[in-house]
Design a protein around this motif. Structure first.
Motif, PDB file in Angstrom:
ATOM      1  N   THR A 236       0.349  -1.310   0.029  1.00  0.00           N
ATOM      2  CA  THR A 236       0.018  -0.271  -0.367  1.00  0.00           C
ATOM      3  C   THR A 236       0.585   1.772   0.225  1.00  0.00           C
ATOM      4  OG1 THR A 236      -0.309   0.577   2.438  1.00  0.00           O
ATOM      5  CG2 THR A 236      -1.500  -1.287   1.272  1.00  0.00           C
ATOM      6  N   ALA A 237      -0.076   2.064  -0.884  1.00  0.00           N
ATOM      7  CA  ALA A 237       0.910   3.330  -0.753  1.00  0.00           C
ATOM      8  C   ALA A 237       1.145   4.432   1.029  1.00  0.00           C
ATOM      9  CB  ALA A 237       0.037   4.616  -1.034  1.00  0.00           C
ATOM     10  N   ASP A 238       0.420   3.705   2.049  1.00  0.00           N
ATOM     11  CA  ASP A 238       0.117   4.527   3.089  1.00  0.00           C
ATOM     12  C   ASP A 238       1.556   3.615   4.030  1.00  0.00           C
ATOM     13  OD1 ASP A 238      -1.585   5.992   3.566  1.00  0.00           O
ATOM     14  OD2 ASP A 238      -2.934   4.570   4.563  1.00  0.00           O
ATOM     15  N   GLU A 241       4.868   5.169   2.358  1.00  0.00           N
ATOM     16  CA  GLU A 241       4.608   6.514   2.680  1.00  0.00           C
ATOM     17  C   GLU A 241       5.087   6.466   4.526  1.00  0.00           C
ATOM     18  OE1 GLU A 241       3.890  10.555   3.761  1.00  0.00           O
ATOM     19  OE2 GLU A 241       4.898   9.486   2.915  1.00  0.00           O
TER      20      GLU A 241
END
Length: 257
Positions: A236-238, A241
Motif C-alpha cells: 500500500t501507499a500508506d 509513506e
C-alpha cells in the motif's frame, strides 16, 4: 551487517549478549543466533535461568524495514516470515528468561522483549508497538502477548496509538517487572535471574511449562495471522509513506491507499 551473539555462565544463570550496530535491528540471522543460544542453555543441566542482554544504546529498535535489503526488498515478507520462525523457537525454550531493556524496544524489539518471562528496564527504556505509524500491522506475536500481559484495553491502546511507554508507566502497567538505574540494568537482570535459579531445576521447568502452556502455539498462530495482514498492507501507499516518514523524521501524509 555485523551480528555478534555471545554467551557466558554465572553460576546457574546463562547470559546471552547480542549486538547488531547501530540499533540492534531484528533480522532472521540475529534471532537464529539467540534461539540457538537458548537451545544450548536448555540442554545444559547447570543452567536454570537465562538473561538476554543487548549491547549499545537500544535494546532492539525493530526490524530494519528500510536498511536491511532482505527485509526492505521485494522478498521482504519472506524475510519477515523467517524472522517469525526464529521467534517461535525463542518462545519454545524450556527455561525462564529475563530481558534487559536498557533503551528502545520498538516494534519487533518489543516483541523480542515480551518473549522473555520478565523484563528489567532502565531510565532510557521506551517500549512501543509502533506498527500503525508505519502503515503496518503488529507482528512478532504482539497481538497475543500484549493482551496476555496487559489486558485487552491497554494492549489495544499500545497497538492503536503507537505510544512510547516510559519506564514508570511500563512498571505500573506490568509491561516490565523491575526498574534499574542507568548502567545497572544488566546487574539487576542477573540478580533477578539468580533469584529464580536459586530454586530446584526440575520444579522450575515444570512450573514454567504449566504457566506458559500453549503460549508458543498461540504465538505461532498469531504470527501466521499477523504475517498475512502485513503481506496485505505491504504494497500500500500508506506503508511506503509510513516507512519514509519515520526514516525522514517527519509527519506522515496518509491517503488510505
Amino acid at each position: 551487517m555485523t551480528i555478534d551473539v555471545s554467551t557466558q555462565v554465572h553460576g546457574a544463570v546463562g547470559e546471552i549478549r547480542f549486538s547488531k550496530p547501530p540499533l540492534n535491528y531484528a533480522c532472521p540471522a540475529l534471532l537464529r543466533e539467540i534461539a540457538n543460544a537458548l537451545e544450548a542453555f536448555d540442554g545444559d543441566d547447570g543452567v536454570r535461568a537465562t538473561v538476554l542482554v543487548a549491547e549499545g544504546k537500544a535494546f532492539c529498535a525493530g526490524a530494519d524495514l528500510a536498511g536491511d535489503d532482505a527485509i526492505a526488498g521485494e522478498a521482504g515478507m519472506d524475510a519477515i516470515g523467517g524472522l517469525y520462525v526464529q521467534a517461535e523457537r525463542i518462545f519454545r525454550r524450556a527455561k525462564p528468561m529475563v530481558a534487559t531493556v536498557q533503551g528502545a524496544a520498538i516494534g519487533a524489539g518489543l516483541g523480542l522483549a515480551l518473549s522473555a518471562d520478565f523484563r528489567v528496564a532502565g531510565p532510557a527504556a521506551r517500549l512501543s508497538s509502533n506498527f500503525v505509524r508505519l502503515g503496518f500491522h503488529p507482528g512478532f506475536g504482539l497481538t497475543h502477548t500484549l493482551p496476555r500481559l496487559l489486558g485487552q484495553q491497554r494492549a489495544a491502546w499500545m497497538m492503536l496509538s503507537a505510544e512510547r511507554v516510559k519506564p514508570a508507566d511500563a512498571l505500573s502497567w506490568g509491561l516490565v517487572d523491575r526498574l534499574a538505574d542507568a548502567g545497572q540494568e544488566r546487574e539487576a537482570a542477573l540478580a533477578m535471574a539468580g533469584e529464580i535459579a536459586a530454586n530446584a531445576p526440575l520444579a522450575l521447568k515444570a512450573v514454567r511449562a504449566t504457566i506458559t502452556a500453549e503460549l508458543a502455539d498461540a504465538v505461532a498462530a498469531a504470527m501466521r495471522h499477523e504475517h498475512a495482514e502485513q503481506t496485505a498492507l505491504r504494497p500500500t501507499a500508506d506503508y511506503a509513506e509510513g516507512v519514509a516518514s519515520v526514516f525522514e523524521r517527519r509527519e506522515a501524509i496518509w491517503t488510505g491507499r
